[in-house]
Design a protein around this motif. Sequence first.
Motif, PDB file in Angstrom:
ATOM      1  N   GLN A  32       0.773  -1.406   0.150  1.00 19.56           N
ATOM      2  CA  GLN A  32      -0.080   0.025  -0.092  1.00 19.56           C
ATOM      3  C   GLN A  32       1.089   1.404  -0.174  1.00 19.56           C
ATOM      4  O   GLN A  32       1.784   1.396   0.781  1.00 19.56           O
ATOM      5  CB  GLN A  32      -0.875  -0.009   1.327  1.00 19.56           C
ATOM      6  CG  GLN A  32      -1.869  -0.984   1.023  1.00 19.56           C
ATOM      7  CD  GLN A  32      -3.039  -0.958   2.427  1.00 19.56           C
ATOM      8  OE1 GLN A  32      -3.339   0.255   2.858  1.00 19.56           O
ATOM      9  NE2 GLN A  32      -3.512  -1.841   2.665  1.00 19.56           N
ATOM     10  N   LEU A  33       0.434   2.051  -0.718  1.00 18.47           N
ATOM     11  CA  LEU A  33       1.281   3.336  -1.169  1.00 18.47           C
ATOM     12  C   LEU A  33       1.379   4.145   0.334  1.00 18.47           C
ATOM     13  O   LEU A  33       2.363   4.720   0.901  1.00 18.47           O
ATOM     14  CB  LEU A  33       0.512   4.246  -1.808  1.00 18.47           C
ATOM     15  CG  LEU A  33       1.261   5.610  -2.131  1.00 18.47           C
ATOM     16  CD1 LEU A  33       2.640   5.604  -2.559  1.00 18.47           C
ATOM     17  CD2 LEU A  33       0.603   6.487  -3.226  1.00 18.47           C
ATOM     18  N   GLU A  34       0.133   4.117   1.274  1.00 20.21           N
ATOM     19  CA  GLU A  34       0.199   4.908   2.575  1.00 20.21           C
ATOM     20  C   GLU A  34       0.751   4.388   3.848  1.00 20.21           C
ATOM     21  O   GLU A  34       0.659   4.840   5.129  1.00 20.21           O
ATOM     22  CB  GLU A  34      -1.290   5.249   2.764  1.00 20.21           C
ATOM     23  CG  GLU A  34      -1.709   6.326   1.623  1.00 20.21           C
ATOM     24  CD  GLU A  34      -2.506   5.443   0.605  1.00 20.21           C
ATOM     25  OE1 GLU A  34      -3.063   6.098  -0.380  1.00 20.21           O
ATOM     26  OE2 GLU A  34      -2.480   4.221   0.590  1.00 20.21           O
ATOM     27  N   HIS A 148      -8.461  12.300  -5.685  1.00 20.85           N
ATOM     28  CA  HIS A 148      -6.887  12.125  -5.219  1.00 20.85           C
ATOM     29  C   HIS A 148      -7.177  12.621  -3.678  1.00 20.85           C
ATOM     30  O   HIS A 148      -7.614  13.523  -3.438  1.00 20.85           O
ATOM     31  CB  HIS A 148      -5.908  12.808  -5.996  1.00 20.85           C
ATOM     32  CG  HIS A 148      -5.823  12.413  -7.332  1.00 20.85           C
ATOM     33  ND1 HIS A 148      -4.837  11.739  -7.757  1.00 20.85           N
ATOM     34  CD2 HIS A 148      -6.517  12.704  -8.675  1.00 20.85           C
ATOM     35  CE1 HIS A 148      -4.901  11.248  -9.241  1.00 20.85           C
ATOM     36  NE2 HIS A 148      -5.972  11.956  -9.387  1.00 20.85           N
ATOM     37  N   ASN A 152      -1.394  12.408  -2.117  1.00 20.52           N
ATOM     38  CA  ASN A 152      -1.227  11.569  -3.220  1.00 20.52           C
ATOM     39  C   ASN A 152      -0.183  11.627  -4.059  1.00 20.52           C
ATOM     40  O   ASN A 152       0.945  10.947  -4.132  1.00 20.52           O
ATOM     41  CB  ASN A 152      -2.498  10.984  -3.918  1.00 20.52           C
ATOM     42  CG  ASN A 152      -2.458   9.837  -4.812  1.00 20.52           C
ATOM     43  OD1 ASN A 152      -2.044   8.660  -4.484  1.00 20.52           O
ATOM     44  ND2 ASN A 152      -2.719  10.062  -6.255  1.00 20.52           N
ATOM     45  N   VAL A 170      -0.831   3.060  -8.635  1.00 10.96           N
ATOM     46  CA  VAL A 170      -1.802   2.452  -7.313  1.00 10.96           C
ATOM     47  C   VAL A 170      -2.941   1.987  -7.909  1.00 10.96           C
ATOM     48  O   VAL A 170      -3.600   2.944  -8.691  1.00 10.96           O
ATOM     49  CB  VAL A 170      -1.753   3.604  -6.390  1.00 10.96           C
ATOM     50  CG1 VAL A 170      -0.572   3.494  -5.563  1.00 10.96           C
ATOM     51  CG2 VAL A 170      -2.365   4.788  -6.614  1.00 10.96           C
ATOM     52  N   VAL A 172      -6.376   2.401  -7.174  1.00 13.40           N
ATOM     53  CA  VAL A 172      -7.201   3.217  -6.236  1.00 13.40           C
ATOM     54  C   VAL A 172      -8.431   2.534  -5.742  1.00 13.40           C
ATOM     55  O   VAL A 172      -8.729   1.471  -6.312  1.00 13.40           O
ATOM     56  CB  VAL A 172      -7.650   4.431  -6.959  1.00 13.40           C
ATOM     57  CG1 VAL A 172      -6.613   5.399  -7.461  1.00 13.40           C
ATOM     58  CG2 VAL A 172      -8.660   4.168  -8.013  1.00 13.40           C
ATOM     59  N   SER A 271      -4.178   1.936  -2.920  1.00 12.73           N
ATOM     60  CA  SER A 271      -4.231   3.085  -2.074  1.00 12.73           C
ATOM     61  C   SER A 271      -5.594   2.827  -1.353  1.00 12.73           C
ATOM     62  O   SER A 271      -6.765   2.660  -1.792  1.00 12.73           O
ATOM     63  CB  SER A 271      -4.461   4.182  -3.063  1.00 12.73           C
ATOM     64  OG  SER A 271      -4.624   5.504  -2.404  1.00 12.73           O
ATOM     65  N   THR A 274      -6.936   7.381  -1.945  1.00 13.63           N
ATOM     66  CA  THR A 274      -7.271   7.779  -3.232  1.00 13.63           C
ATOM     67  C   THR A 274      -8.310   6.758  -3.772  1.00 13.63           C
ATOM     68  O   THR A 274      -8.112   5.595  -3.845  1.00 13.63           O
ATOM     69  CB  THR A 274      -6.005   7.990  -4.224  1.00 13.63           C
ATOM     70  OG1 THR A 274      -5.284   8.973  -3.679  1.00 13.63           O
ATOM     71  CG2 THR A 274      -6.480   8.202  -5.448  1.00 13.63           C
TER      72      THR A 274
END
Length: 403
Positions: A32-34, A148, A152, A170, A172, A271, A274
Amino acid sequence: MGVIVLGLMLLSLTIWLGLLCFWGQFWRTDQQLEVTETQLESLPVVCAVVPARNEAELLPTTLRSLLLQDYPGSFNVFLVDDRSTDQTANFAEGVAHAVGKPQQLHIISGESLPSGWSGKLWAVEQGIKSASKFAPDYFLLTDADIEHDPGNLRRLVAKAVQEDLDLISVMVRLRCESFWEKLLIPGFVFFFQKLYPFRWVNNPNNPTAAAAGGSILIAREALERIGGIQVIRQALIDDCALAQAVKKSRKDKENTPCPMPNQGRIWLGLSSLTRSLRPYDSLATIWDMVARTAYTQLNYSPLLLLGTLVGMPLIYLVPPMCVIIGAVWGNWAIALTGLLGWLLMSLAYYPTIRFYKCSPWLAFSLPAIAFLYTLMTLDSALRHWQGRGGAWKGRVYPNPDNL
């Protein structure tokens, strides 16, 4: 007869054990990006390219979120109005003025679609050409239906710079509100991860490549190295085609034969912030979305289609059927083995269900979901053979081999 049924169940169980143990841990949602907050080490110039065809309804939310990114570097948005009939351009201009960012938005009137191009990629090509005057370090390729998170772009750029990535994308969070969305959308993500295990995609030594088109950050040098968007101009599954082209590129800036280990590196993850606003609130809309490209994913191969029509029931339908058959026959070996297979697939599906905050009981519905997706794939092939494949936004795209 019982021996045959038990044999099929044991084969299905063996396949599931192999998938869970040796198929890139596709069932996990940890990419995951976050997950980790990254810090910006530099401020590259970024230009976003947004192809928009009749998106006036969503732009007040999606374009606003893009213009209000908290990225501190140079950032401009190029929206390509792909011959819309709903005043998309006027709505976009109004959004930019409403948020006080008119100088940051550049609206491009799309030209007529030339032969050999998909509509979206032709719009992207025009946006990139216009944005190139800013000499951006990165292009953000995003869809007009994406809202977004404010951070992001900052996270994408920071990860790309720190990990020396040529492309980062990602998947979303897709809309998951209606009954049909809750039933089928997490399954769509699950099958995508199974087809392209994210850990394999993110491993530079593994040839598996994929991307999610809703939010892609690509280095300008990498795009130029592969020959630009035109190299995938006929692709209906354009995001994965772009990722494959980038990952295959292994030459350095001077185009010498010696590959550079840090080039061609890509990353794909989920993500949680987003999200896509595109509604799929009926079975028909989800069916059309999948049927548009499912047969394309099989490379228009009747042999792969046959394998899918045999393999999907074997993997997903045999376990619950064995539970029922075993119970009716009083054969507990068949019933318990089927139950074990059903539990394994439900446990594999549960992380995706939890990510989408759906009822845990939906994890047991994977056999029914797989059955519906199998029918969608068959319908995709039928549409292709009837000349109706690839229909999207009023356009029908034929098999690229026939272009």
